[in-house]
Structures are given as C-alpha cells and as structure tokens.
Motif scaffolding. Structure first.
Motif, PDB file in Angstrom:
ATOM      1  N   UNK B  11       0.763  -1.311  -0.167  1.00 28.96           N
ATOM      2  CA  UNK B  11       0.023  -0.064   0.016  1.00 28.96           C
ATOM      3  C   UNK B  11       0.773   1.148   0.183  1.00 28.96           C
ATOM      4  N   UNK B  12       1.797   1.499  -0.768  1.00 31.55           N
ATOM      5  CA  UNK B  12       2.559   2.457  -0.901  1.00 31.55           C
ATOM      6  C   UNK B  12       2.889   3.232  -2.362  1.00 31.55           C
ATOM      7  N   UNK B  13       2.741   4.470  -2.450  1.00 31.96           N
ATOM      8  CA  UNK B  13       2.890   5.044  -3.666  1.00 31.96           C
ATOM      9  C   UNK B  13       3.966   6.283  -3.471  1.00 31.96           C
ATOM     10  N   UNK B  14       4.679   6.454  -4.493  1.00 30.41           N
ATOM     11  CA  UNK B  14       5.774   7.680  -4.368  1.00 30.41           C
ATOM     12  C   UNK B  14       4.726   8.863  -4.508  1.00 30.41           C
ATOM     13  N   UNK B  15       3.676   8.632  -5.141  1.00 22.66           N
ATOM     14  CA  UNK B  15       2.576   9.803  -5.558  1.00 22.66           C
ATOM     15  C   UNK B  15       1.430   9.290  -5.774  1.00 22.66           C
ATOM     16  N   UNK B  16       0.282   9.759  -5.503  1.00 25.95           N
ATOM     17  CA  UNK B  16      -1.071   9.149  -5.520  1.00 25.95           C
ATOM     18  C   UNK B  16      -1.486   9.741  -6.951  1.00 25.95           C
ATOM     19  N   UNK B  17      -2.089   8.895  -7.709  1.00 23.77           N
ATOM     20  CA  UNK B  17      -2.851   9.329  -8.895  1.00 23.77           C
ATOM     21  C   UNK B  17      -4.041   9.982  -8.539  1.00 23.77           C
ATOM     22  N   UNK B  18      -4.489  11.006  -9.397  1.00 25.55           N
ATOM     23  CA  UNK B  18      -5.878  11.516  -9.184  1.00 25.55           C
ATOM     24  C   UNK B  18      -7.195  10.674  -9.217  1.00 25.55           C
ATOM     25  N   UNK B  19      -7.023   9.581 -10.112  1.00 26.77           N
ATOM     26  CA  UNK B  19      -7.929   8.884 -10.634  1.00 26.77           C
ATOM     27  C   UNK B  19      -8.031   7.680  -9.719  1.00 26.77           C
ATOM     28  N   UNK B  20      -7.169   7.334  -8.801  1.00 32.33           N
ATOM     29  CA  UNK B  20      -7.077   6.013  -8.209  1.00 32.33           C
ATOM     30  C   UNK B  20      -7.610   5.935  -6.863  1.00 32.33           C
ATOM     31  N   UNK B  21      -8.487   4.891  -6.431  1.00 28.62           N
ATOM     32  CA  UNK B  21      -9.045   4.791  -5.132  1.00 28.62           C
ATOM     33  C   UNK B  21      -8.475   3.518  -4.630  1.00 28.62           C
ATOM     34  N   UNK B  22      -7.282   3.096  -5.000  1.00 28.77           N
ATOM     35  CA  UNK B  22      -6.919   1.854  -4.413  1.00 28.77           C
ATOM     36  C   UNK B  22      -6.238   2.191  -3.041  1.00 28.77           C
ATOM     37  N   UNK B  23      -6.140   1.223  -2.041  1.00 27.32           N
ATOM     38  CA  UNK B  23      -5.620   1.770  -0.887  1.00 27.32           C
ATOM     39  C   UNK B  23      -4.090   1.779  -0.834  1.00 27.32           C
ATOM     40  N   UNK B  24      -3.541   3.197  -0.832  1.00 26.59           N
ATOM     41  CA  UNK B  24      -2.124   3.537  -0.735  1.00 26.59           C
ATOM     42  C   UNK B  24      -1.711   4.548   0.042  1.00 26.59           C
ATOM     43  N   UNK B  25      -0.649   4.684   0.502  1.00 27.18           N
ATOM     44  CA  UNK B  25      -0.104   5.707   1.304  1.00 27.18           C
ATOM     45  C   UNK B  25       1.350   6.173   0.600  1.00 27.18           C
TER      46      UNK B  25
END
Lengths: 604, 371
Positions: B11-25
C-alpha cells in the motif's frame, strides 16, 4: 330559552391559500387559552403532515373555545376550519352552512386572490356575516389601506375599520375576538322542534367508530336516542355527544339547537355519515332535511397499482382505511396487462388525487404506480346508448360512437395585468373559450374562461404558476358537458401497446400531446440492452415516435485485487433497481415513467 | 484442493494518482521497513494450509516502491514458508519511474518473472492530465530495462476514455505495445471513483460520454487484435500465450490468499478481506486476526458472473464438473433470449461478445435472473 344561544358564536375562517388562515386559528386558540402554550404545536388545526407541509387544509376541523369578552360576558366560540382548495368546494359549503359568520382573511401585501373571492361568494350565498380581517401587516410589503379599499371596491364589504393584524406576531388578535362577539350573530334554532343537525365532517376513530361533526339546527341530541341519517337512511343509537376541545373531545349531556359538536354511535364507516346529510331522531323525525345535500361525485379518475404485485392486498387495505375518513374517495378493482392488479380510483380533483397518492406512500409505506388521470367522458353510441367512460381501456370502437361530450369548467383567474398575455396564450393552448376580463384595479384583473376539465387536470396549475412567476391564482367550477371530438391514443413500447399509458384526448390535441408523451417517456426509460421504439398511435396509425437507444456501456472494467464482493454488490444493487421497474414485455420501465407523462407543459 | 495463489498488497506509492482509489499511502522508508517485517511475521504464521504456489502477485499501490531488496526478502519468506512450483508466475507491479535495470535484475534473481507496468498512455500531455510522473519515453525505457534484466513476460496497462483522449492516442499506444515486444496488455476504461480528485474536479465532464466510451473500447479491442493481442477477458489481451495466470484464477473462481491492508482473499470457501488500515495492520500482534469475513464464495451465481468476464465464458463441461447438480437449461434459455450480438449460447457454453462485454453488468444481471 333563546338565552342558551345568545353567547354562542359559530364561525369559520376563509382565505386564499397562504393568507394565514391556520396561523390565525392558532392565535385564536392560544388567546382563548384553550391550549396551554406548552401543548401548543404550531397549527393544531392542520394536523396531517401533508397539510402542514403544503400549507393547505384538507379536512375540516372544528374546535370549541371559551372567550371572556371585554363586556364582561363569557362566550362560546365554535371555530370551523374549512378546506381551502377548489377540489373540496362542497365540503367548504357544508362547513359554511354550519356557521353564522365567516372571518375573511386578506393578505395585506397580496390583496384579493381567486379563493378569497370564491370563498367570500360562497359565504355570502350561505347568508353568512362576512367579517374581513387584514393580515400580515408585519410584512415590509404590507399595504393594508390599499387592500382595505380593494375589499370594499371588489367585494363590496365595509373594510375600512377591519382589524389590521399579524397572526404571526399576535398583533391585534384581541380586536378580532371582540369583533366576533359584536359582528357575528348568535345562532337561531328551535329546541322543541324535531331534531335536524347538519353533518359537516366525520372521521373514523378505531375506539369510538365514526365521530360525526355536526351543527344542530333544531332540536336536541342526547346519548341513548336513536337517530337516522336522512339521505342514507342509516339508523344508529347515540353513544356519546359533546363538543370539540382544542386537544380532546369533551362529552356533554346534550347538544342543543345552535351548538356545534360531535356524536358517536358505533358507526362503522363514514359512508354512512355523508357530509351534508341531516341527522334526525327516529322517534320524532323532521319532515324535511336541511337543504343543500348532494352526493359527492368524483371528477378525476386514475389507476393506482402496487409497484410490487404482491402488495395488492396491502393497497386494498390502505385504500379502505383512507376511505374510512374520506367518503369522497372511491375505488374499484381493475386489471392492467402492463401493471397487473390495481384499483380504479375516483377523486374530487387533482389535489385530492395527489394527496391520496402521497398518503398511500407515506402513511402506508406503499410504492405505487399511478396512471394518467382521466375525466369522465360521455359517449353517445350509434345505437342510441349513452356510455360514461372514465377509463381509456374501456373506450369503445370509434366506429360505434355517434358523438362524444366532455366536461367543461368555468375558470376564474386572478393575475397582475403584466401576465394577461401569458395566461391567454396558455388558456388558448388548452382550448379555452374566453368570456371576459374584469379589472379589479389598475394592475390586477380577473379573467374568465371556459375550459375543458381534461385540459386542466394534469398540470394546468403548475403551468399557470410558472407563466406568472407564481402571482396568478385560479379557481373553477364544473358547468356541464359539451360536444367534443375525442380520440383514444395508445402508446406502444417495443411494438406492444401498454394499456396503462393509453389516454383519451381531444382530436386537435392528440398530435402535440402524443409527441410530448413520447419525449417524456424517452427521458424516463433507461437505455436497455436493445433499442426501444416508443410510438403513439390512434387506431393502428402511428402519429409520433421516439427511440430509446440501446445501452452502450455498463461494465466494471477492473476487478480490484480480487475484490469480487464489490462486483457482487454492484450486481445486487442492479437487481434491486430492476425490482423497482415494471417489466412490460421485454422492456423495463421505472414507475416514474407512468407519471412523467403527466408533465405535458413545455415552455420551450 | 488447497490454495495455490497468493496476493500481496503493497500500500505505498511515491505519489497518488488523481483517479486512483486503491489503498495506498506515501512511500516512507521507516513505514515500508515496518510493513515488510509485519508481512514476514504474517507469512511465518499462516492460518490456512497452502500448496506450493502456482501464482504470486505483488499489487498495490506501487510494489516497486519497496525496492528489490525488500521484495526479495518477502519472496524468500514465501519460498521458505509456502514455496512455489518451478513454473510459477510471479508478478510485480512496477511504475515506469522506478524501473531501473539493476533493481529489476535483482528482482528477477529473487524469483519474480513477470512485470506489470502502468504505461497508461503514450501521450505526454495525457500522462500529465492523469497525474503520472513519467513520460512515454520513460515507459519504453522501463520495458527495455526489464527485458534486459531477463523478464520475458511483461504486461502494460493502458487507460481508455480518459479526459481529452483521442482514438489516435489509442492506436499509437497499441502500436507502442506491439513494437516493445510485450506479451500482455490490460486496457481499462477509466471509471471515476467517488472521493478521488478526478471526481471532485468533475473530470467526467471532460471524458467521452457513454457512447464515446463504448467507441473507445471497441476501437482498442480492434486495434489490439490487429496487433496480435487476443482478448481473453473484458479488459485483458495477450499474445504468445501470455495469459495472466494469477488474474485468471480470480475469473475462474479459484481460491487465493491475499495479505496486506485492503487485500481480498477467497479461501476455504469464504471471501475475506483486510481493512484499509495500514496503521492497524502494523500494530496488530497477529495481523491475521484482522481478517474479516465477506460472505461465502464459489456459488454458482458467482462462478457464472466471474466466468462471463472471460472470452471463453461459461463452458458446459466445466460447469457440469464443478456443479454436477445444476441443470443449465434455464441459463441457456435465458442467454438465448438476449440479443445475439451481445451473447453467444451454443454447444460449448455461453460467452459474451466484445459488444456484450461493454454492457456486461446488465447482461450478467439479466442472466442471473435464471437462478
């Protein structure tokens, strides 16, 4: 013995909608201390939710109040709150017949409106002392002097010294109470004559049976006596009689001529206690009933079906319960190929219909589908037979119809002069026949039209309001049947006739109406897996067509990390949505579609 | 048969994409370290019997944000506690930004053999609209790096019907996939999820309407077919036999174990999931205690619903094998009543056409009325 009546005042309050009738009634209740402030809920007299929300009174109410006047004497006030809408004109007339006087409320900023006049004329017809009151003087736009002059000029009532009040703030309510004492006559009546009491309302109570509201004109009612309803012939033993307290019924030893009160007699249904009927004693019956009784005739009919066919018995129970309190509601079973089992219901008018529909949904939690309302048409057949048709599905083969008639009303429309053009256009569009225009003052007029009832049952009121920024008001009365050219229009979905959508229209209006209905259906039927043609046809001839395009996209593209339940839930939701729909052949139709066809007015 | 598939949610992303609703921090080093420790501990005390694995899938989030070192530690643990079969498919989702050859080489050495990369678009302008941090060129370099690192199985994600996209964009993207020599493409229609920045900014107003979306989808399917990518699922296309084995198991209604916050499982007949709560997962003495039940899985309806996502649809022989008691006549009749351009019903079974895929929710919903 006339002293028993000397200090009684029987009166009603009449007004155009929103001019403050119920608010004034509340203030009167409050200031006669009939209700402690703690118990006071706003607008006690309008005690149905729908009444409060819409600001209208549907059922008449009555309450007995005690007032200690400035002259040192104690008075009994019987206040009868009347329904304010044209649909309930007959009920209003019976309430008026129970009174000696009427307090006429006129809004200090709006002045005279359609129902102000209609109700005043009705009161004058019943020989009531009409006592004008100018309300809402607290409003910034209030102009009590102008309105007082208007009342004098238009109605011809002395109004210059009428109380100027604010029912909202309570200002000058005392003046109103004093004027009721001085201006409204005490009731007359002969206690020794045979009993004659006018029924002006009744409602069903599950403990006491029907509670009959009445005005004793002659004689006396006592518990134990046997009474007869002169029109229906039904006989009952009086169990209890008394007066209506502000919050509870207050039993009395007797009700005598001049009094307003109630009786109970283990009556099972309000069908036995028709509004307008005369109650007399079986032992010493009156020779003649009181004048003015008539059997209530429904004017508008529509089919009501349960959305879920399994709820048919529930719908029947609900209609029966509503009928307990509403003798003007009629219904009989009918079957539709499209909608299954339901009821053909008769209503006094469109508002009455809407109220019944709303109460079925709210009070009985029923999801219902209603069909296009219809008036009663009169058909003269080639064999000379007369047919009365209130249901398009029973419309006969046109070849066998020799001539047709439809009901007409006389409409009085009040409007600021700025909107005369818009209203004339609307009335012309609705096949109206212009009668005349009466100027009330320099900027307000009363327009008179004759209109076919079927042109106003759907949406005339909304159309009128939207074309006049809400300023116009309107009132109508039935004036009889006129020759007409009628056709039956069928609506086909995917090539199949949907009986519940058929309707009868004037030949000249068939085409625009067919087109509009097809458009409305197109907007309300969701896209399906296949293209759905919507057609309107007279006989076999299609006169209008629209198409609901086939659904192109309804997909859950991605399954989220194996989240299958999300997809399952989506399908379940879809299933629920589909359950709401009516399956007409292969086409799923939402219940809104059946009523969306009602919205025929377009301003584009 | 005991479970042979494992999903790990990163559940980690370098940056959250504005369309994505998957769980990530946000990908913070210390958080990622703690998370890996927790996964290792969880793998040590598996509450379910597992067979040697056929498929392992690192999804996210952005699994590559963990870095090869951490991913390999997890793989080691899996190998130690469960093990996998020699031919097992081991996929890691990878952001083009993080696709460095050396990293990828290490991953390959650790056992991973399939990379799924979020290309999304080959238009840099489009990539900016989508809030992606890479350019089209970077995706190409990432794919080449993965190939040099020894990955023969690479999948590219492509988004359809995004704001301002043109049919031309889709053709260019498909051409790129073909030219880069990948064997798998996932092409998803953008769905604007409530609560995402895309939803808040009403991006749907800039996207094609229902008809437009359908046109984009059909165009993509056609272009992919022309380039040799055969459709085998609503949004998935392969050549050279490179079907995504892990995902195939979802659609074939087989069991899988998911580990990590927001991960879903279907195991021992039960659908289950972990709450979307990393903090809670990290704090739990035994994360398996967080697993929540989400209804029974594997019903006939569910099987049909899932199989109909696949081009081969429901096959009567497989259906009979799995549900021997069930008489499929009503299902077949129901399918026969629907328009033939949407669904085919024949001796083999029932399956949706490409047009049918586009309206699959309604078609499947209608079919399920047969039960």
């Amino acid at each position: 013995m006339s002293d028993r009546r000397e200090n009684i005042r029987n009166f009603c309050i009449i007004a155009h909608i929103d001019h403050g009738k119920s608010t004034l009634a509340d203030r009167i209740l409050e200031q006669t201390s009939a209700v402690s402030l703690r118990d006071m809920e706003d607008q006690i007299l309008d005690n149905m939710d729908i009444e409060r929300e819409r600001g209208i009174t549907i059922k008449a109410r009555a309450v007995t109040l005690n007032y200690h006047a400035d002259n040192g004497q104690d008075y009994t006030f019987n206040l009868i709150d009347t329904p304010g809408h044209v649909d309930f004109n007959y009920e209003v007339s019976r309430s008026l017949a129970a009174c000696e006087g009427a307090v006429l409320i006129v809004d200090a900023s709006q002045g005279i409106e359609a129902q102000t006049l209609a109700n005043t004329y009705l009161a004058i017809e019943h020989d009531l002392e009409v006592m004008p009151v100018i309300n809402k003087i607290d409003l910034p736009a209030a102009d009590p002097e102008r309105v007082a002059h208007e009342v004098e000029d238009v109605i011809g009532l002395p109004c210059l010294d009428a109380p100027r009040i604010s029912a909202k703030t309570g200002e000058n309510i005392h003046q109103v109470l004093e004027r009721i004492v001085t201006d409204i006559p005490a009731p007359k009546g002969d206690e020794s004559a045979p009993l004659r009491a006018l029924i002006f309302d009744s409602y069903y109570d599950s403990y006491k049976g029907v509670i009959v509201y009445l005005r004793v004109k002659d004689g006396v009612i006592r518990p134990g006596m046997t009474i007869r309803m002169m029109a229906t012939g039904a006989e009952f033993n009086v169990v209890e009689c008394g007066v209506m307290g502000a919050t509870t019924l207050v039993p009395q030893q007797e009700l005598f001529a001049g009094q307003v009160g109630y009786l109970t007699a283990s009556i099972k249904t309000v069908q036995d206690t028709a509004v307008g009927d005369t109650v007399t004693g079986v032992d010493n019956p009156a020779a003649e009933p009181l004048p003015g009784y008539r059997k209530v005739q429904p004017m508008v009919f529509s089919g009501i079906y349960p959305l879920d066919g399994a709820k048919y018995p529930d719908l029947r129970d609900a209609l029966e319960k509503l009928q307990l309190n509403d003798a003007s509601l009629s219904f009989e079973p009918e079957t539709s190929i499209a909608l299954g089992f339901g009821f053909r219901c008769g209503f006094l008018g469109l508002l009455h219909m809407e109220i019944i529909q709303e109460r079925l949904e709210r009070e009985f939690n029923l999801d219902i589908v209603t069909t296009l309302p219809s008036v009663i048409y009169k058909l003269i057949m080639t064999n000379g037979e007369e047919l009365w048709i209130d249901n398009p599905t029973s419309y006969p083969d046109p070849a066998q119809i020799s001539s047709a008639q439809e009901p007409f009303v006389k409409a009085n429309i009040f409007t600021p002069t700025a909107y005369i053009g818009n209203i004339m256009e609307l009335c012309q569009d609705r096949r109206g026949i212009y009668l005349d225009t009466k100027y009330l003052d320099t900027d307000r007029v009363e327009l008179h039209y004759e209109l076919p009832l079927n042109e106003i049952v759907y949406d005339f009121f909304d159309a009128l309001k939207s074309r006049t920024k809400g300023y116009a008001s309107f009132d109508y009365e039935l004036i009889g049947y006129r020759d007409s050219k009628l056709v039956k229009l069928d609506i086909l979905l995917n090539g199949e006739v949907v009986d519940a959508l058929s309707f009868i229209a004037h030949a000249d209006k068939a085409y625009p109406r067919a087109r509009r209905i097809c458009e409305n259906l197109k907007e309300n039927i969701p896209r399906q897996l296949f293209e759905v043609p919507i057609q309107a046809a007279i006989g076999g001839k299609v006169i209008a067509r629209e198409t609901v395009k086939a659904m192109r996209k309804d997909v859950l593209a991605k399954c989220y990390g194996g989240d299958i339940t999300r997809k399952k839930k989506l399908l379940e939701k879809q299933k629920e949505g589909k359950k709401r729909m009516r399956q007409l052949g292969s086409v799923s139709v939402p219940p809104e579609a059946f009523t969306a066809v009602l919205k025929l007015d377009s301003q584009d | 048969m005991a479970c042979q598939s494992l999903y790990l949610h990163i559940p980690f992303c370098v940056q959250k994409c504005p369309y994505c609703d998957f769980y990530s921090l946000p990908a913070q080093e210390d958080l990622m370290d703690r998370y890996v420790e927790k996964l290792l501990a969880a793998l040590e005390r598996l509450p379910f019997p597992m067979e040697p694995l056929e498929t392992i899938y690192f999804g996210g989030g952005t699994p590559s944000a963990l870095g090869a070192k951490r991913l390999n530690r997890i793989l080691e643990a899996i190998h130690r506690h469960i093990s996998w079969k020699p031919q097992a498919e081991i996929t890691v989702e990878c952001n083009p930004v993080l696709a460095m050859e050396e990293e990828l080489r290490q991953l390959r050495e650790g056992g991973a053999n399939r990379i799924s990369m979020g290309m999304q678009s080959v238009s840099d302008q489009q990539l900016r609209v989508l809030g992606r941090r890479h350019t089209a060129r970077m995706t190409e370099e990432g794919v080449e790096a993965a190939q040099r690192a020894g990955f023969q199985r690479i999948s590219l994600d492509l988004m359809l019907a995004t704001p301002g996209q043109t049919l031309e964009d889709i053709h260019r993207a498909v051409d790129t996939c073909a030219r880069l020599g990948v064997g798998h493409v996932s092409a998803y229609l953008l769905k604007i999820e409530p609560g995402t920045p895309f939803a808040q900014n009403h991006m749907e107003t800039q996207c094609p309407d229902e008809d437009g979306q359908a046109d984009f989808y059909l165009e993509a399917v056609e272009a992919l077919a022309a380039a040799g990518f055969q459709q085998y699922e609503i949004s998935n296309f392969q050549r050279w036999g490179q079907i995504a084995q892990h995902n195939w198991r979802y659609w074939d209604c087989q069991e899988y174990l998911g580990l990590g916050p927001a991960a879903h499982s279907f195991i021992q007949g039960q659908r289950r999931f972990f709450p979307r709560d990393l903090e809670g997962f990290l704090k739990a003495s035994n994360p398996w205690n967080l697993l929540r039940e989400d209804g029974l899985g594997g019903s006939l309806e569910e099987y049909v619903m899932l199989r109909l996502r696949l081009s081969e649809g429901v096959r009567w022989d497989q259906l009979a094998q799995r549900y021997p008691q069930y008489d499929p006549t009503p299902l077949r009749r129901r399918a026969g009543e629907l328009p033939s351009q949407l669904i085919v019903a024949d001796q083999q079974g029932i399956r949706l056409t490409t047009q049918g895929f586009l309206v699959s929710n309604t078609v499947i919903g209608t079919l399920l009325e047969a039960f």
